[in-house]
Design an enzyme around this catalytic site. Structure first.
Site, mmCIF file in Angstrom:
data_model
loop_
_atom_site.group_PDB
_atom_site.id
_atom_site.type_symbol
_atom_site.label_atom_id
_atom_site.label_comp_id
_atom_site.label_asym_id
_atom_site.label_seq_id
_atom_site.Cartn_x
_atom_site.Cartn_y
_atom_site.Cartn_z
ATOM 1 N N HIS A 1 -68.483 -97.569 -20.007
ATOM 2 C CA HIS A 1 -67.100 -98.020 -19.872
ATOM 3 C C HIS A 1 -66.824 -99.245 -20.734
ATOM 4 C CE1 HIS A 1 -67.516 -95.541 -16.246
ATOM 5 N NE2 HIS A 1 -66.192 -95.461 -16.216
ATOM 6 N N LEU B 1 -59.728 -83.230 -15.777
ATOM 7 C CA LEU B 1 -60.752 -83.984 -16.506
ATOM 8 C C LEU B 1 -61.286 -83.110 -17.647
ATOM 9 C CD1 LEU B 1 -62.118 -85.303 -13.245
ATOM 10 C CD2 LEU B 1 -62.076 -86.840 -15.191
ATOM 11 N N GLU C 1 -61.071 -83.732 -21.705
ATOM 12 C CA GLU C 1 -60.555 -84.422 -22.881
ATOM 13 C C GLU C 1 -60.348 -83.484 -24.063
ATOM 14 O OE1 GLU C 1 -62.239 -87.465 -20.205
ATOM 15 O OE2 GLU C 1 -62.944 -85.507 -20.926
ATOM 16 N N GLN D 1 -58.940 -92.160 -20.659
ATOM 17 C CA GLN D 1 -58.989 -93.145 -19.582
ATOM 18 C C GLN D 1 -59.843 -94.347 -19.986
ATOM 19 O OE1 GLN D 1 -60.664 -92.351 -15.394
ATOM 20 N NE2 GLN D 1 -58.443 -91.988 -15.223
ATOM 21 N N PHE D 2 -60.932 -94.088 -20.675
ATOM 22 C CA PHE D 2 -61.746 -95.105 -21.333
ATOM 23 C C PHE D 2 -62.154 -94.549 -22.685
ATOM 24 C CE2 PHE D 2 -62.153 -96.112 -16.876
ATOM 25 C CZ PHE D 2 -62.121 -97.497 -16.836
ATOM 26 N N ALA D 3 -62.238 -95.430 -23.676
ATOM 27 C CA ALA D 3 -62.606 -94.974 -25.017
ATOM 28 C C ALA D 3 -63.950 -94.268 -25.016
ATOM 29 C CB ALA D 3 -62.633 -96.161 -25.984
ATOM 30 N N ASP D 4 -64.832 -94.639 -24.106
ATOM 31 C CA ASP D 4 -66.154 -94.011 -24.016
ATOM 32 C C ASP D 4 -66.057 -92.497 -23.823
ATOM 33 O OD1 ASP D 4 -67.955 -96.744 -23.038
ATOM 34 O OD2 ASP D 4 -65.815 -96.695 -22.623
ATOM 35 N N PHE D 5 -64.997 -92.054 -23.129
ATOM 36 C CA PHE D 5 -64.882 -90.641 -22.782
ATOM 37 C C PHE D 5 -64.413 -89.780 -23.959
ATOM 38 C CE2 PHE D 5 -63.783 -92.098 -18.183
ATOM 39 C CZ PHE D 5 -65.082 -92.561 -18.025
#
Length: 662
Positions: free
Chosen positions: A469, A400, A402, A424-428
């Site tokens: 998310h 984990l 990015e 995994q999600f654009a938020d991240f």
């Protein structure tokens, strides 16, 4: 200071001496030029030369080094012509960045060096990517990267070391522990005593050396490198040293106790090594003076050449063009919808998976990276079954982290590979934001190194997933020159645009709306094909109004048009950077009424940019005010009734009716 020559012959010992002497004499000259105003800024490495010189000369010439701004000995150790170094520092066109960046903020593949960006830590992960490329190619090579003790407080340090340990990458992480991060002493940076204490926690070997002893540094790195080439793994190497001048010359040294300077002056790496060579009879006075005079002549000759180069002449065309690596896609691979090619009905998610699979087959150098994408197939099952076909070397689960993985993707690109990194999600993406906007986006502009990287971004609301998310954050990247931003609305374009993004040698941020994954399907050609980046498409044609949108907005607008029997153009932008000016101009000219519609929040969204452009370039064609319809300027709420209010669907209906009545 104890120098153990072991079995090294005299020519090696003298080579190390010349390696130490050159950066010291260059620095002494630069400090004079700085006072004369001929150099704008200088970060001194005086007192620390043994680290960069010893480590550089211990490596093979084709092994990559990623230095910081106090590692002049890396650049001189790789025999970079001094006139080009001086031109770089002066901002001349014959420097490595054409005057676009300063000091050591550059790379050169010819000399296998990748320079820093000012944020310090991100280069550590780039080293991971370079080493990963060597591992995948089964090349016995190592990579060396540097961090100061201050920079090691950054999260990038932890991420890079952790990834290197998990993947057993042959990287030597050299920590130049000089006691200060600018003016902040070590006891205000961290609570541990030595950096080698960190090694076991990461599961890696940790070694400490006297960073002022060039022979100890050289021997240690040489020994480690020889072993790591055969037994790949990372090593943390702590080099104890001291900075004899300020963080940079303007900062001064008043914050440092004088007794520290007196103590470390006795450990000067150049003076002590020179004294030992003279005592051992390896160097005599005549040779000592000859080496100095030779280097001084080289410095003066280099300065003469650099000084004769004029300052750069600003060229608008060149500046804009150099943001991206030139690329002309193969037009024969571009297929339009309904072209008669054999096709199969595919969902949006299947089209994306199809593109990745065919691109992996087309490009053996392509590596996929992301959280849970290997055996699990990703949280959206896009890469399900890929490990069985392509192996875990090319389909890589990541920790984990990015930032480290985006950085590693750039490292792979430097070694001629392609990389796809899945958020995994654009938020991240916020956790990897710096790497994207400051490393990927600026790399080609700064020193001609393209970032052949695609970052896939599952995005959007509609599933009551709340503020972390569900965000639409594409506008963060449409403001960043050097990136390309793509957002397909249908399965055909999803496959074609993803193939095109992977084919393109520039960094592409590829948005995929999560609610489209399994809700829509359409005929998708079975063969590999591409859809051109930068070209919009009409999803519906009419004459009364133009709705310019993308992603889920295309479907919302189409549904409303059918309900109201609107005779309207719906222009699907498909690419948000660069967006299709001619297509926008054509639809505005055709209908005279325009609504700019997107799921992203209103303020700062791309709709504002398009509205300004239309007002500036198409004003005479307008029959009414340009309208913007977007989500609320709030965070995305969790509860479905709140999310429904947040999204712009109902407001689109109201604005359409208002504009039609104008």
């Amino acid at each position: 200071m104890n120098f153990d020559r072991k079995d090294y012959p005299n020519d090696v010992l003298l080579h190390l001496y010349q390696g130490l002497l050159k950066p010291r004499l260059i620095e002494e000259k630069m400090l004079i030029l700085l006072r004369q105003g001929k150099v704008s800024k200088w970060f001194s490495g005086i007192g620390q030369e043994a680290i960069s010189v010893g480590s550089t000369l211990a490596l093979n010439p084709d092994e990559y080094i990623l230095p910081l701004h106090r590692n002049l000995g890396v650049f001189t150790g790789r025999n970079i012509p001094l006139d080009r170094l001086f031109a770089q520092w002066q901002g001349k066109t014959t420097g490595f960045t054409k005057g676009r960046d300063r000091s050591f903020h550059f790379g050169t593949n010819e000399h296998h060096i990748v320079g820093m960006i000012s944020h310090l830590g991100p280069q550590l992960a780039v080293a991971d990517g370079i080493a990963l490329a060597d591992v995948l190619d089964k090349k016995p090579a190592i990579t060396v990267t540097y961090s100061g003790d201050g920079g090691a407080s950054e999260g990038d340090f932890h991420e890079a070391l952790n990834v290197a340990a998990v993947w057993q990458l042959p990287v030597i992480f050299i920590i130049e522990n000089n006691g200060y991060g600018l003016s902040t002493p070590s006891n205000e940076q961290f609570r541990f005593k030595c950096f080698i204490d960190k090694g076991p926690a990461y599961g890696m070997e940790a070694v400490q050396v006297d960073g002022n002893n060039v022979l100890e540094v050289y021997d240690t790195v040489k020994r480690l490198a020889e072993d790591m080439r055969q037994n790949p793994r990372p090593v943390l190497l702590e080099a104890l040293t001291f900075r004899m001048r300020g963080h940079e010359e303007a900062s001064g040294t008043k914050y440092v106790p004088q007794e520290l300077f007196e103590e470390w002056a006795q450990k000067d790496p150049v003076e002590n090594y020179e004294k030992w060579l003279l005592q051992e009879g390896i160097l005599d006075e005549e040779a000592r003076m000859r080496f100095r005079e030779t280097i001084k002549r080289e410095i003066e000759e280099g300065l003469k050449v650099a000084d004769a180069v004029p300052m750069p002449t600003a060229s608008l065309e060149e500046e804009v063009a150099d943001m991206y690596r030139p690329f002309e896609p193969d037009a024969s691979l571009q297929l339009a919808m309904g072209n008669g090619q054999p096709a199969t009905d595919k969902r949006y998610v299947d089209a994306i998976s199809d593109a990745l699979r065919q691109s992996m087959e087309k490009y053996p150098e392509l590596v996929l990276m992301g959280q849970d994408i290997a055996d699990y197939g990703g949280v959206f099952k896009v890469t399900e079954g890929f490990v069985a076909q392509f192996g875990k070397g090319r389909v890589r689960n990541t920790p984990l982290c990015e930032s480290a993985i985006v950085g590693a993707a750039l490292g792979l690109s430097i070694k001629g590979k392609k990389a796809m990194m899945e958020m995994q999600f654009a938020d991240f993406v916020t956790c990897g934001f710096n790497q994207i906007v400051n490393n990927l986006a600026k790399s080609h502009y700064r020193w001609g190194q393209n970032a052949d990287v695609v970052v896939r971004m599952p995005t959007g609301a509609g599933s009551a997933a709340g503020p972390f998310h569900s965000q639409s954050n594409e506008a963060w990247f449409t403001h960043t020159p050097g990136l390309k931003v793509v957002f397909p609305s249908n399965p055909h374009d999803a496959k074609g645009l993803l193939n095109a993004a992977i084919e393109d040698p520039n960094p592409v941020i590829f948005f995929e709306h999560k609610m489209l994954y399994r809700s829509i399907s359409a005929p998708v050609p079975d063969a590999y094909y591409t859809t051109p980046i930068g070209k919009a498409a009409l999803a519906r044609e009419g004459s009364d109004m133009s709705i310019i949108t993308y992603g889920m907005g295309v479907h919302w607008a189409t549904q409303l048009a059918e309900e109201l029997s609107l005779d309207c153009d719906i222009l699907d932008l498909r690419t948000l950077l660069p967006w299709d000016e001619e297509a926008v101009r054509a639809t505005v000219k055709k209908t005279g009424r325009v609504i700019l519609f997107h799921e992203d929040t209103l303020t700062g969204g791309i709709g504002g940019e398009l509205a300004a452009w239309i007002a500036e370039h198409c004003f005479e064609h307008l029959d009414g005010p340009v309208q913007r319809v977007a989500s609320l300027d709030t965070a995305i709420p969790f509860a479905p009734p709140l999310e429904k209010q947040f999204l712009p669907v109902q407001r689109l209906r109201e604005r359409v009716e208002k504009l039609m009545a104008y």
